[in-house]
Design an enzyme around this catalytic site. Structure first.
Site, short mmCIF file in Angstrom:
data_model
loop_
_atom_site.label_atom_id
_atom_site.label_comp_id
_atom_site.label_asym_id
_atom_site.label_seq_id
_atom_site.Cartn_x
_atom_site.Cartn_y
_atom_site.Cartn_z
N ASP A 1 0.85 -1.19 0.00
CA ASP A 1 0.00 0.00 0.00
C ASP A 1 0.88 1.24 0.00
O ASP A 1 2.10 1.14 -0.01
CB ASP A 1 -0.92 0.00 1.24
N ASP B 1 1.43 4.65 2.33
CA ASP B 1 1.08 5.25 3.61
C ASP B 1 1.43 6.73 3.57
O ASP B 1 2.58 7.09 3.33
CB ASP B 1 1.86 4.57 4.74
N ASP C 1 -3.32 4.51 2.65
CA ASP C 1 -3.66 4.85 4.04
C ASP C 1 -3.33 6.32 4.29
O ASP C 1 -2.20 6.75 4.05
CB ASP C 1 -2.84 4.00 5.02
N1 CTP Z 1 0.66 1.27 11.48
C1 CTP Z 1 0.08 1.63 12.66
N2 CTP Z 1 -1.23 1.29 12.91
C2 CTP Z 1 -1.95 0.60 12.00
C3 CTP Z 1 -1.36 0.23 10.79
C4 CTP Z 1 -0.04 0.57 10.55
O1 CTP Z 1 0.71 2.26 13.48
N3 CTP Z 1 -3.23 0.30 12.27
C5 CTP Z 1 2.06 1.66 11.23
C6 CTP Z 1 3.02 0.55 11.58
O2 CTP Z 1 4.00 1.07 12.41
C7 CTP Z 1 3.62 0.14 10.28
C8 CTP Z 1 3.36 1.33 9.36
O3 CTP Z 1 2.22 1.95 9.87
O4 CTP Z 1 4.98 -0.07 10.44
C9 CTP Z 1 3.12 0.91 7.95
O5 CTP Z 1 2.19 -0.15 7.93
P1 CTP Z 1 1.99 -1.11 6.70
O6 CTP Z 1 1.56 -0.32 5.52
O7 CTP Z 1 1.08 -2.19 7.14
O8 CTP Z 1 3.42 -1.78 6.52
P2 CTP Z 1 4.68 -1.38 5.63
O9 CTP Z 1 5.85 -1.48 6.52
O10 CTP Z 1 4.46 -0.07 4.95
O11 CTP Z 1 4.75 -2.56 4.60
P3 CTP Z 1 4.26 -2.54 3.07
O12 CTP Z 1 5.44 -2.02 2.33
O13 CTP Z 1 3.96 -3.95 2.72
O14 CTP Z 1 3.07 -1.67 2.98
MN MN Z 2 -0.45 0.79 5.55
MN MN Z 3 2.70 0.28 3.81
#
Ligand code: CTP
Ligand code: MN
Ligand code: MN
Length: 516
Positions: free
Chosen positions: A326, A328, A440
């Protein structure tokens, strides 16, 4: 002449560093280098070809990925002095095995990777020196540099699969132990080639060490293969690939006898949440990794829509990952309070353009730093206003690395996307040249920006250890909102991530080293 050790490939943690994983080889944890010197180039070429034929990786030039140097008819001290020289140039701290060719010929004859015996080794005077400097590796991931591309993927993939399997059978303690073991291996600046190198490395329990040993000896590990083949684990993984489906839901579906996504969809007893419905609807698009070009494109387009605010890409892309599941985005405004209403306006605008295919919005529930806040300081869950969305975006050319930007013309893609967000008529279904992307959004006031940025950059394992470190070592409580000093009974302010690290008495760690 020996092939040169080209310095640009050497530094572990350099995003351009090549993690020499050879999926086709039978022994992915072994990388041979055949030392030419006395042997001559044609014999070297022949031995290299034979070894490759038997499933061994053979490096053409010496690099940090080399785990075994083999030599024939050379003086050990000559080989060692050459090795120290090239290793110093590469910045390699832990030297590979230095073996007589007899080890390799024995391996080739038997068709497997034989354990290295003392008689195979070309001995240097002081062998101890060769061993690790690993006793200084700290126990918390937030004290270690963990780059995106590390050298021990073969072991960490296995340990992470075991962690996942343990989590599926609700052994959370075991899952965490395997995750910690994988995490520490990711931070090692050398490829593990023999068990002695792990002496003094923290976070490796008996079980994890046994797995590593078996992988070193045989190239595969029975327990790992078994975990991978268990039907429940495979089905749970498929279920959890749907956005909105967590461990509990997946386990329930499995208990109810469901075995595939089509069975779930066809089952009259399954009630999907709104998020899960969207997860199913856009499953194909969401399963396709988001490239960093797409992430930059979206961030750029969003920035153009809310010009007075500040938008940072967080999550995996901020840590230097090339792809993610995703995007962020963290939104803030230079004036405290200026961020209020920003996200709703933005979402409304995107929705009017027909870009929002799904949204799950939650308002800010943070109580601030009053008496209620003190209670909250124990919780690490964040309470920011946020929205988890699925947006549609014009399809980007497939991109695999930052190098490809030149080829794909990143700027053109960005411009096309920006105009897409501002001119496209209302429409809810992605067209053939569009795709669905998970985005997000999180909003924070500028006074909490540093904490939110640190909290939303991850990785999960890094965050977990940072909070554990704060609590256990400093009697402080860290969340994405604040840092609370329990002894002083005060909140510690910070405008930058560097200041938060300083409050915690930790050396600053760049985001690219937070891939624990
Ligand atoms: N996070 C959080 N609360 C949530 C979801 C996510 O605090 N409900 C934070 C976490 O610290 C996480 C960061 O947002 O490390 C990013 O989350 P995510 O997108 O799930 O992981 P990524 O590390 O970005 O992995 P990817 O590259 O697969 O998206
Ligand atoms: Mn995320
Ligand atoms: Mn992410």
């Amino acid at each position: 002449m020996d092939p040169a050790c080209s310095p640009k490939r050497r530094r572990v943690g350099d995003p351009g560093a090549v993690c020499v994983e050879r999926p086709g080889t039978k022994f992915p944890e072994v990388m041979l280098f055949v030392r030419e010197s006395k042997m001559g180039s044609s014999r070297r070429a022949m031995i290299s070809a034979l070894a490759r034929d038997k499933g061994f990786g053979v490096a053409d030039s010496f690099s940090t990925s080399v785990t075994h140097v083999v030599a024939e008819r050379n003086q050990p001290k000559d080989v060692w002095s050459w090795l120290k020289n090239v290793s110093a140039k590469c910045g390699l701290e832990v030297l590979p095995e230095v073996l007589d060719i007899s080890w390799l010929t024995d391996c080739m004859e038997s068709g497997c990777r034989l354990p290295v015996e003392d008689r195979h080794r070309l001995k240097e005077e002081s062998e101890e020196e060769v061993c690790t400097r690993s006793s200084s590796i700290p126990i918390y991931a937030c004290q270690r540099k963990t780059p995106v591309n590390h050298l021990n993927r073969h072991f960490t993939d296995a340990l992470e699969d075991l962690a996942e399997g343990a989590a599926f059978s609700e052994s959370n303690g075991r899952a965490l132990a395997f995750r910690r073991a994988a995490s520490v291996l990711k931070s090692l600046p050398f490829r593990v080639a023999r068990m002695e190198q792990l002496q003094g490395v923290p976070c490796l329990g008996k079980h994890s060490l046994g797995i590593i040993q078996e992988l070193l000896d045989l190239g595969v590990c029975k327990e790992v293969e078994k975990i991978r083949s268990i039907e429940m684990n495979r089905v749970m993984k498929v279920f959890m690939s749907v956005w909105g489906v967590g461990l509990k839901t997946a386990a329930r579906w499995y208990r109810d006898g469901l075995r595939s996504l089509s069975e779930v969809r066809a089952s009259p007893s399954v009630k999907l949440t709104r998020m899960q419905q969207a997860g199913f609807e856009y499953h194909t698009d969401l399963a396709r990794p988001v490239s960093h070009v797409e992430a930059d494109t979206i961030a750029g387009a969003i920035r153009a829509l809310v010009p007075n605010s500040f938008i940072a890409i967080t999550g995996g892309f901020r840590r230097g990952k090339d792809v993610g599941h995703d995007v962020d985005l963290l939104l803030t405004h230079p004036d405290e309070g200026g961020e209020v209403g920003l996200l709703c306006k933005l979402l409304q605008y995107l929705d009017e353009q027909g870009c929002v295919m799904f949204q799950d919005y939650r308002d800010n529930t943070y109580k601030g730093t009053n008496a209620a806040g003190l209670n909250e300081s124990k919780s690490t869950m964040d309470h920011f206003e946020r929205c988890f969305t699925i947006l549609r975006l014009p399809l980007c050319p497939r991109v695999t690395s930052r190098e490809d930007d030149k080829v794909t013309g990143r700027h053109e893609v960005n411009e096309a996307a920006t105009s897409h967000y501002t001119t496209h008529p209302k429409k809810k279904i992605p067209e053939t040249r569009e795709r669905a992307v998970r985005v997000d959004f999180v909003v924070c006031p500028s006074s909490q920006y540093a904490f939110a940025l640190l909290g939303w950059t991850g990785s999960q394992q890094f965050e977990r250890d940072l909070r554990r470190y704060a609590s256990q070592e400093k009697a402080m409580s860290l969340s994405s909102h604040h840092l609370f000093d329990k002894q002083q009974n005060t909140f510690l302010r910070a405008n930058t991530e560097e200041e938060i690290f300083a409050h915690l008495g930790l050396p600053y760690l760049e985001p690219s080293f937070r891939n624990a």
